[in-house]
Design a protein around this motif. Structure first.
Motif, PDB file in Angstrom:
ATOM      1  N   UNK A  67       4.905 -47.371 -15.090  1.00 32.41           N
ATOM      2  CA  UNK A  67       5.311 -47.041 -16.642  1.00 32.41           C
ATOM      3  C   UNK A  67       6.330 -48.036 -16.950  1.00 32.41           C
ATOM      4  N   UNK A  68       7.582 -48.268 -16.306  1.00 35.66           N
ATOM      5  CA  UNK A  68       8.739 -49.010 -16.666  1.00 35.66           C
ATOM      6  C   UNK A  68       8.061 -50.268 -17.712  1.00 35.66           C
ATOM      7  N   UNK A  69       7.513 -51.148 -16.840  1.00 32.34           N
ATOM      8  CA  UNK A  69       7.332 -52.408 -17.650  1.00 32.34           C
ATOM      9  C   UNK A  69       6.270 -52.145 -18.888  1.00 32.34           C
ATOM     10  N   UNK A  75       4.000 -50.604 -24.861  1.00 32.20           N
ATOM     11  CA  UNK A  75       2.702 -50.019 -24.590  1.00 32.20           C
ATOM     12  C   UNK A  75       2.222 -48.593 -24.411  1.00 32.20           C
ATOM     13  N   UNK A  76       3.693 -48.077 -23.848  1.00 33.98           N
ATOM     14  CA  UNK A  76       3.728 -46.748 -23.932  1.00 33.98           C
ATOM     15  C   UNK A  76       4.940 -46.066 -24.153  1.00 33.98           C
ATOM     16  N   UNK A  77       4.954 -44.809 -24.695  1.00 35.41           N
ATOM     17  CA  UNK A  77       6.161 -44.206 -24.947  1.00 35.41           C
ATOM     18  C   UNK A  77       6.503 -42.902 -23.800  1.00 35.41           C
ATOM     19  N   UNK A  78       7.693 -42.919 -23.164  1.00 35.83           N
ATOM     20  CA  UNK A  78       7.956 -42.119 -22.318  1.00 35.83           C
ATOM     21  C   UNK A  78       9.221 -41.319 -23.025  1.00 35.83           C
ATOM     22  N   UNK A  79       9.305 -40.076 -23.171  1.00 34.72           N
ATOM     23  CA  UNK A  79      10.264 -39.217 -23.752  1.00 34.72           C
ATOM     24  C   UNK A  79      10.518 -38.122 -22.763  1.00 34.72           C
ATOM     25  N   UNK A  80      11.606 -37.487 -22.734  1.00 36.69           N
ATOM     26  CA  UNK A  80      12.039 -36.330 -22.192  1.00 36.69           C
ATOM     27  C   UNK A  80      11.109 -35.089 -22.991  1.00 36.69           C
ATOM     28  N   UNK A  81      10.709 -34.062 -22.304  1.00 33.12           N
ATOM     29  CA  UNK A  81      10.019 -33.308 -22.966  1.00 33.12           C
ATOM     30  C   UNK A  81      10.915 -32.284 -23.571  1.00 33.12           C
ATOM     31  N   UNK A  82      10.591 -31.716 -24.926  1.00 35.26           N
ATOM     32  CA  UNK A  82      11.947 -31.025 -25.593  1.00 35.26           C
ATOM     33  C   UNK A  82      11.876 -29.562 -24.966  1.00 35.26           C
ATOM     34  N   UNK A  83      10.852 -29.072 -24.278  1.00 40.56           N
ATOM     35  CA  UNK A  83      10.737 -27.773 -23.977  1.00 40.56           C
ATOM     36  C   UNK A  83      10.985 -27.763 -22.263  1.00 40.56           C
ATOM     37  N   UNK A  89       7.089 -36.818 -20.893  1.00 41.42           N
ATOM     38  CA  UNK A  89       5.810 -36.957 -21.800  1.00 41.42           C
ATOM     39  C   UNK A  89       5.593 -38.455 -22.004  1.00 41.42           C
ATOM     40  N   UNK A  90       4.504 -38.607 -21.725  1.00 38.52           N
ATOM     41  CA  UNK A  90       3.839 -40.059 -21.916  1.00 38.52           C
ATOM     42  C   UNK A  90       2.575 -39.969 -22.889  1.00 38.52           C
ATOM     43  N   UNK A  91       2.773 -41.074 -23.613  1.00 37.24           N
ATOM     44  CA  UNK A  91       1.840 -41.452 -24.770  1.00 37.24           C
ATOM     45  C   UNK A  91       1.476 -42.801 -24.902  1.00 37.24           C
ATOM     46  N   UNK A  92       0.361 -43.130 -25.256  1.00 32.75           N
ATOM     47  CA  UNK A  92       0.092 -44.423 -25.474  1.00 32.75           C
ATOM     48  C   UNK A  92       0.653 -44.973 -27.168  1.00 32.75           C
ATOM     49  N   UNK A  93       1.187 -46.004 -27.131  1.00 35.57           N
ATOM     50  CA  UNK A  93       1.518 -46.504 -28.509  1.00 35.57           C
ATOM     51  C   UNK A  93       0.292 -47.130 -28.924  1.00 35.57           C
ATOM     52  N   UNK A  94       0.672 -47.364 -30.652  1.00 41.91           N
ATOM     53  CA  UNK A  94      -0.776 -48.176 -31.002  1.00 41.91           C
ATOM     54  C   UNK A  94      -0.832 -49.584 -30.312  1.00 41.91           C
ATOM     55  N   UNK A  95       0.148 -50.258 -29.974  1.00 40.82           N
ATOM     56  CA  UNK A  95      -0.011 -51.638 -29.172  1.00 40.82           C
ATOM     57  C   UNK A  95      -0.618 -51.243 -27.724  1.00 40.82           C
TER      58      UNK A  95
END
Length: 139
Positions: A67-69, A75-83, A89-95
């Protein structure tokens, strides 16, 4: 599952993976593994990093490295789950979605067309594979 059938399925998956790698590595800057990750993510997003690793049959550390590169390239967004602070949590970006649809989707379509042209029962294989995945996930 019969050991002979399991071996055959494993061999088919390996051959398809190798063929895909030869056709994609460095195509538009994405490797086959990255295309596969983006396509899987599109199917199950938003998801946890752990669930993505399970879906791709890789370890959590391997998915973290993969996921790092993609995150650095936007191309992806990785964020800490607020819960749950230990979950990511991982999601695709528009790119990332655009990259998958311009590089990965045509590859999938090309393989499907080739298999169908060779007389392979693709639609039946896909339906049976999805059914098997549902059965395995319910256990």
């Amino acid at each position: 599952m019969d050991d002979g059938l399991a071996d055959l399925l494993h061999r088919v998956v390996m051959l398809l993976g190798e063929a895909a790698r030869r056709r994609t590595d460095d195509r538009d800057g994405l490797t086959y593994s990255q295309i596969r990750l983006l396509g899987t993510l599109e199917d199950i997003e938003p998801t946890t990093q752990h669930r993505l690793a399970q879906a791709l049959s890789v370890s959590d550390p391997a998915i973290s490295r993969a996921l790092r590169p993609l995150e650095e390239d936007g191309l992806v967004q990785v964020v800490v789950d607020p819960d749950h602070a230990r979950r990511r949590l991982v999601t695709l970006t528009d790119a990332g979605r655009k990259a998958f649809h311009t590089t990965g989707k045509p590859l999938y379509d090309e393989f499907r067309a080739g298999l169908v042209a060779a007389g392979f029962p693709y639609e039946r294989y896909l339906a049976d594979t999805l059914r098997l995945a549902e059965i395995l996930e319910s256990d």
